[in-house]
Enzyme design. Structure first.
Site, PDB file in Angstrom:
ATOM      1  N   LYS A 245      35.404  10.233 -51.614  1.00  9.72           N
ATOM      2  CA  LYS A 245      34.261  10.522 -50.844  1.00  9.72           C
ATOM      3  C   LYS A 245      33.549  11.851 -51.097  1.00  9.72           C
ATOM      4  O   LYS A 245      34.189  12.798 -51.423  1.00  9.72           O
ATOM      5  CB  LYS A 245      34.313  10.210 -49.515  1.00  9.72           C
ATOM      6  CG  LYS A 245      34.201   8.786 -49.184  1.00  9.72           C
ATOM      7  CD  LYS A 245      33.129   7.790 -49.649  1.00  9.72           C
ATOM      8  CE  LYS A 245      33.406   6.457 -49.124  1.00  9.72           C
ATOM      9  NZ  LYS A 245      33.461   6.203 -47.775  1.00  9.72           N
TER      10      LYS A 245
ATOM     11  N   ARG B  53      41.850   2.310 -47.519  1.00 10.12           N
ATOM     12  CA  ARG B  53      41.028   1.514 -48.475  1.00 10.12           C
ATOM     13  C   ARG B  53      40.992   2.804 -49.599  1.00 10.12           C
ATOM     14  O   ARG B  53      40.503   3.736 -49.370  1.00 10.12           O
ATOM     15  CB  ARG B  53      39.544   1.117 -47.924  1.00 10.12           C
ATOM     16  CG  ARG B  53      38.828   0.442 -48.700  1.00 10.12           C
ATOM     17  CD  ARG B  53      37.601   0.207 -48.404  1.00 10.12           C
ATOM     18  NE  ARG B  53      36.761  -0.684 -48.969  1.00 10.12           N
ATOM     19  CZ  ARG B  53      35.811  -0.052 -50.021  1.00 10.12           C
ATOM     20  NH1 ARG B  53      35.567   1.216 -50.007  1.00 10.12           N
ATOM     21  NH2 ARG B  53      34.989  -0.971 -50.700  1.00 10.12           N
TER      22      ARG B  53
END
Length: 306
Positions: free
Chosen positions: A238, A285
């Protein structure tokens, strides 16, 4: 240093049950899109679908993925919107080819379209992972209840095209906002008929939270345990991790003003994954399955050591 004891749950999928809490489960990301923020086009092209995606799915399973999360539409702010039919044309052949090759594979469909969720579950997927927490399609909760599948409810703040314009959040505003709105999503889902033993929560790193606004969620990840539901952490690659690297005094000169590539965010992703596991995450994840499996093995031993 005390770590958060991880709760134990039986997660009821469409046709089977997973025990959560004994060890961290790894969800491998399989994007069959040309424009995802991290790996757009790597595993999808009209000329090579679904062969390229199938090869990557096999690799992720061999590396230790417990679940594959298949997405056909990017949710980055400037992504090209798809119709549900276009999304289904991308993901359904992939689901079918994976299950033909490996009938025991546990598949999740990453979608916010109820019609896509239905088609994917009917094709053999077990889980619907909706980044909007069932907000963007009012039929999603009822559809999941009818399908009797598992549901991952993720928190998001606004839609991707709105994120650059959202007002900034103070550090002490982030966690209360996400906790309150996740509670609302849980109530809406259960009111629609989804059983609690089918629900997993995801605080939604990066989804409507800018850069450092994500750290209160990671620093206080244990607070999501108050819902007594399994927790998923999806910090892989991210932007907030890359931003932190660019601000670090020892790294800023090495980076010379450039943003770390997706591959160069591996160590930062691993650090975030371990932090989440030590604070109670049941599922990670990730784009990078093998490193996540190895990191989880160590973090799990730390958590279980008296």
């Amino acid at each position: 240093m005390p770590f958060t004891p991880r709760s134990h749950h039986e997660w009821h999928l469409r046709t089977r049950t997973l025990s959560l809490g004994q060890r961290t489960l790894i969800m491998g990301i399989l994007n069959v899109t040309p424009d995802s923020f991290s790996d757009g086009g790597h595993f999808y092209s009209p000329q090579h679908a679904p062969e390229r995606a199938l090869a990557q799915a096999i690799t992720l399973l061999e590396e230790g993925a417990d679940i594959l999360d298949i997405g056909g539409e990017s949710t980055r702010p400037n992504a090209t919107p798809l119709t549900a039919e276009e999304e289904q044309n991308r993901i359904l052949p992939v689901i079918e080819s994976i299950l033909k090759q490996n009938p025991e594979a546990i598949l999740s469909i990453d979608t916010f379209h109820a019609t896509t969720a239905r088609r994917a579950i009917e094709a053999g997927a077990e889980i619907v992972n909706d980044v909007s927490g069932h907000l963007w399609d009012p039929e999603m909760s009822t559809t999941c209840a009818q399908l009797n599948c598992a549901a991952i409810l993720m928190h998001t703040r606004g839609r991707p095209q709105d994120w650059p314009k959202l007002p900034a959040l103070a550090s002490n505003e982030v966690l209360p906002l996400v906790l309150t709105q996740l509670a609302e999503r849980i109530e809406a889902a259960t009111d629609a008929g989804i059983e609690r033993n089918k629900v997993v929560l995801d605080p939604g790193f990066g989804f409507g939270k800018r850069l450092d606004e994500n750290y209160p969620l990671l620093a206080h990840f244990d607070q999501f345990g108050q819902f007594n539901l399994p927790l998923l952490a999806g910090a892989s690659r991210k932007g907030f991790l890359a931003h932190t690297l660019t601000q670090h005094p020892s790294l800023s000169m090495l980076l010379n003003g450039t943003t770390p590539s997706m591959e160069d965010r591996l160590q930062a992703s691993t650090a975030a994954n371990v932090a989440a596991i030590l604070s109670g995450a049941h599922i990670i994840r990730t784009h990078d399955v093998r490193p996540a499996v190895e990191a989880a093995a160590i973090a799990d031993r730390i958590v279980e050591t008296p």
